[in-house]
Enzyme design. Structure first.
Site, mmCIF file in Angstrom:
data_model
loop_
_atom_site.group_PDB
_atom_site.id
_atom_site.type_symbol
_atom_site.label_atom_id
_atom_site.label_comp_id
_atom_site.label_asym_id
_atom_site.label_seq_id
_atom_site.Cartn_x
_atom_site.Cartn_y
_atom_site.Cartn_z
ATOM 1 N N ALA A 130 19.279 -34.459 -16.069
ATOM 2 C CA ALA A 130 18.377 -34.045 -17.160
ATOM 3 C C ALA A 130 19.211 -33.757 -18.396
ATOM 4 C CB ALA A 130 17.565 -32.806 -16.770
ATOM 5 N N GLU A 363 22.063 -30.256 -28.198
ATOM 6 C CA GLU A 363 20.708 -29.925 -28.696
ATOM 7 C C GLU A 363 19.989 -31.173 -29.215
ATOM 8 O OE1 GLU A 363 19.994 -26.214 -30.561
ATOM 9 O OE2 GLU A 363 21.568 -25.221 -29.411
HETATM 10 C C1 LIG Z 1 30.037 -28.861 -25.647
HETATM 11 C C2 LIG Z 1 28.633 -28.995 -25.147
HETATM 12 C C3 LIG Z 1 27.810 -27.878 -25.126
HETATM 13 C C4 LIG Z 1 26.500 -27.985 -24.643
HETATM 14 N N1 LIG Z 1 25.722 -26.862 -24.575
HETATM 15 C C5 LIG Z 1 24.507 -26.925 -23.967
HETATM 16 C C6 LIG Z 1 23.738 -25.738 -23.750
HETATM 17 O O1 LIG Z 1 24.116 -24.640 -24.166
HETATM 18 N N2 LIG Z 1 22.576 -25.841 -23.072
HETATM 19 C C7 LIG Z 1 22.118 -27.033 -22.593
HETATM 20 O O2 LIG Z 1 21.048 -27.045 -21.982
HETATM 21 N N3 LIG Z 1 22.816 -28.175 -22.790
HETATM 22 C C8 LIG Z 1 23.997 -28.149 -23.460
HETATM 23 N N4 LIG Z 1 24.734 -29.300 -23.639
HETATM 24 C C9 LIG Z 1 24.218 -30.554 -23.139
HETATM 25 C C10 LIG Z 1 23.728 -31.475 -24.244
HETATM 26 O O3 LIG Z 1 22.578 -30.947 -24.844
HETATM 27 C C11 LIG Z 1 23.533 -32.866 -23.635
HETATM 28 O O4 LIG Z 1 24.820 -33.373 -23.364
HETATM 29 C C12 LIG Z 1 22.761 -33.788 -24.558
HETATM 30 O O5 LIG Z 1 21.427 -33.372 -24.669
HETATM 31 C C13 LIG Z 1 22.796 -35.243 -24.070
HETATM 32 O O6 LIG Z 1 22.497 -35.350 -22.723
HETATM 33 P P1 LIG Z 1 23.486 -36.194 -21.760
HETATM 34 O O7 LIG Z 1 24.852 -35.707 -21.983
HETATM 35 O O8 LIG Z 1 22.943 -36.141 -20.382
HETATM 36 O O9 LIG Z 1 23.398 -37.670 -22.322
HETATM 37 P P2 LIG Z 1 22.299 -38.783 -21.941
HETATM 38 O O10 LIG Z 1 20.941 -38.229 -22.068
HETATM 39 O O11 LIG Z 1 22.679 -39.387 -20.643
HETATM 40 O O12 LIG Z 1 22.532 -39.833 -23.100
HETATM 41 C C14 LIG Z 1 23.580 -40.807 -23.080
HETATM 42 C C15 LIG Z 1 23.357 -41.721 -24.295
HETATM 43 O O13 LIG Z 1 22.078 -42.394 -24.163
HETATM 44 C C16 LIG Z 1 21.291 -42.129 -25.309
HETATM 45 N N5 LIG Z 1 19.874 -42.040 -24.921
HETATM 46 C C17 LIG Z 1 19.312 -41.308 -23.919
HETATM 47 N N6 LIG Z 1 17.984 -41.483 -23.911
HETATM 48 C C18 LIG Z 1 17.686 -42.330 -24.935
HETATM 49 C C19 LIG Z 1 16.471 -42.902 -25.457
HETATM 50 N N7 LIG Z 1 15.269 -42.616 -24.921
HETATM 51 N N8 LIG Z 1 16.561 -43.726 -26.512
HETATM 52 C C20 LIG Z 1 17.762 -44.026 -27.077
HETATM 53 N N9 LIG Z 1 18.939 -43.531 -26.634
HETATM 54 C C21 LIG Z 1 18.900 -42.681 -25.585
HETATM 55 C C22 LIG Z 1 21.803 -40.782 -25.847
HETATM 56 O O14 LIG Z 1 21.449 -40.594 -27.203
HETATM 57 C C23 LIG Z 1 23.289 -40.954 -25.619
HETATM 58 O O15 LIG Z 1 23.856 -41.730 -26.647
HETATM 59 C C24 LIG Z 1 26.026 -29.231 -24.179
HETATM 60 C C25 LIG Z 1 26.857 -30.366 -24.223
HETATM 61 C C26 LIG Z 1 28.143 -30.258 -24.688
HETATM 62 C C27 LIG Z 1 29.005 -31.486 -24.711
#
Ligand SMILES: Cc1cc2nc3c(=O)[nH]c(=O)nc-3n(C[C@H](O)[C@H](O)[C@H](O)COP(=O)(O)OP(=O)(O)OC[C@H]3O[C@@H](n4cnc5c(N)ncnc54)[C@H](O)[C@@H]3O)c2cc1C
Length: 382
Positions: A130, A363
């Site tokens: 997620a 975010e």
């Molecule tokens: C340093 C850091 C701090 C964080 N802090 C928090 C926190 O405090 N709380 C929390 O809950 N999360 C936190 N996160 C998590 C962060 O919010 C997620 O990493 C982010 O939302 C992306 O999710 P993912 O890494 O699973 O990437 P994915 O969702 O797997 O995405 C991978 C790529 O696919 C693209 N993609 C995905 N779906 C689509 C779509 N429908 N259309 C087009 N492109 C798409 C994305 O844009 C991205 O380029 C943190 C992350 C980091 C690195």
């Protein structure tokens, strides 16, 4: 429309800049290198209201308007983005949802502790499956009498390593995940709740971003925020506020990198002249200054709409999208202005360059922001 900052906003900028330059600037390099959140500075920030920037005065907060909040986070991030991140996440997605959706009893119990910095807040939505798709949450909350038993693993939690209160998103019924996603306020020390490894990050290294484990964690119903099924609504509202926070982190990082580039370009001599005398370097500085100003205006517009009480999802997404991509461009250019020295840890721009990138990711990635913005654009009647 008045483009001049008022006395109050000028004072916030001056005060926070002084604090950041006195307390954070001397240690910013070291805490990045050692991946250490400076608790000794955080303890000083509590009594100064950094953890209750927009919390009501009756709860010990500073009750700031959103532009003041934005200025405070920008100024912290201009010097030390990892501390800016801590303060931004704590205020916007840690404290704010409890203020907006909590019962009176929940607010009385948690807001004063959060506002004073006695409790550091975290927001915990992301899981292995997620990320961009908040509907993929697999953490499970099972009702048991007047409690819920929660099991699951959260990842990438900003402030995770030091958080005292985490908002945990969990699904109550996997047949209807979106309709049953719920938010629980879980306290440090609660049986079954533990902190995992701290992430070894590229940037924002001083923030203890970690995973959180929930193993048969029993949470009384009094710690459910809103109702069962309110999770996505609460998450989206929190992220609207949070995105202004990320936008201003990016803005602060860009401003810090720009200030460093201007200073360096006047000092560094090549061909018997300061490099600032070369047209190409001047063009870089002009572009950076223009992008930063444009970004700041988008942030202030989002803040003004938020404070007016109108929906501001699209404005917050535009500010976040533009500021974060702008920060990546500006920090890249600031490294270029520094030449080889910009690629060395001896100079701050190398840290700014690493810190900027993640503002395009957390975010909601830039791709997700474009989805939010295009949805708003396309839903408008023509
Ligand atoms: C340093 C850091 C701090 C964080 N802090 C928090 C926190 O405090 N709380 C929390 O809950 N999360 C936190 N996160 C998590 C962060 O919010 C997620 O990493 C982010 O939302 C992306 O999710 P993912 O890494 O699973 O990437 P994915 O969702 O797997 O995405 C991978 C790529 O696919 C693209 N993609 C995905 N779906 C689509 C779509 N429908 N259309 C087009 N492109 C798409 C994305 O844009 C991205 O380029 C943190 C992350 C980091 C690195």
């Amino acid at each position: 429309m008045n483009f001049n900052p008022c006395m109050k906003h000028k004072l916030v900028r001056k005060t926070v800049r002084l604090f950041a330059e006195t307390e954070l600037s001397p240690i910013a390099h070291e805490i990045d290198r050692d991946a250490r959140l400076p608790m000794e500075v955080l303890y000083k920030m509590g009594p100064l209201n950094y953890f209750g920037l927009q919390a009501p005065k009756k709860y010990g907060g500073a009750a700031m308007d959103s532009i003041s909040y934005a200025i405070a986070v920008e100024e912290l991030s201009r010097v030390c983005a990892a501390v800016g991140l801590c303060v931004s996440v704590h205020n916007s997605v840690g404290l704010f949802p409890i203020l907006k959706f909590g019962t009176r009893e929940q607010q009385d119990r948690f807001i004063p502790r959060l506002a004073s910095g006695e409790y550091i807040g975290a927001f915990s939505l992301t899981e292995a499956n997620a990320g961009s798709d908040a509907g993929g949450v697999e953490t499970h909350a099972v009702k048991d009498g007047d409690s819920y038993i929660i099991n699951g693993t959260k990842i990438f939690v900003t402030n995770g390593g030091i958080c005292d209160l985490a908002l945990i998103f969990a699904v109550a019924d996997f047949n209807h995940p979106r309709q049953s996603t719920s938010v629980f306020m879980i306290q440090k020390g609660q049986a079954g709740f533990s902190v995992g490894e701290i992430e070894d990050l590229c940037g924002m290294r001083a923030n203890p971003v970690s995973s959180l484990f929930l193993e048969d964690c029993r949470v009384p119903r009094s710690q459910l925020l809103g109702k069962v099924g309110d999770g996505l609504k609460i998450g989206l509202a929190a992220l609207d506020a949070g995105r202004i926070g990320i936008a201003v982190q990016a803005l602060g990082i860009a401003q810090g990198a720009f200030d460093a580039a201007v200073k360096y370009s006047k000092e560094r001599q090549q061909f018997n002249k300061p490099i600032a005398s070369f047209q190409t370097i001047q063009n870089y500085l002009a572009d950076m200054a223009t992008w930063i100003d444009a970004a700041r205006l988008l942030v202030y517009r989002a803040c003004a709409v938020k404070d007016s009480g109108r929906p501001y999802s699209a404005e917050a997404a535009m500010a976040k999208l533009y500021c974060s991509e702008m920060a990546t461009r500006v920090t890249n250019m600031a490294v270029q202005v520094h030449g080889g020295y910009g690629y060395s840890k001896e100079y701050d721009v190398e840290r700014y360059f690493r810190d900027a990138k993640v503002t395009e990711i957390y975010e909601g990635t830039s791709e997700v922001q474009r989805m939010v913005i295009s949805r708003a654009v396309l839903s408008k009647l023509t």
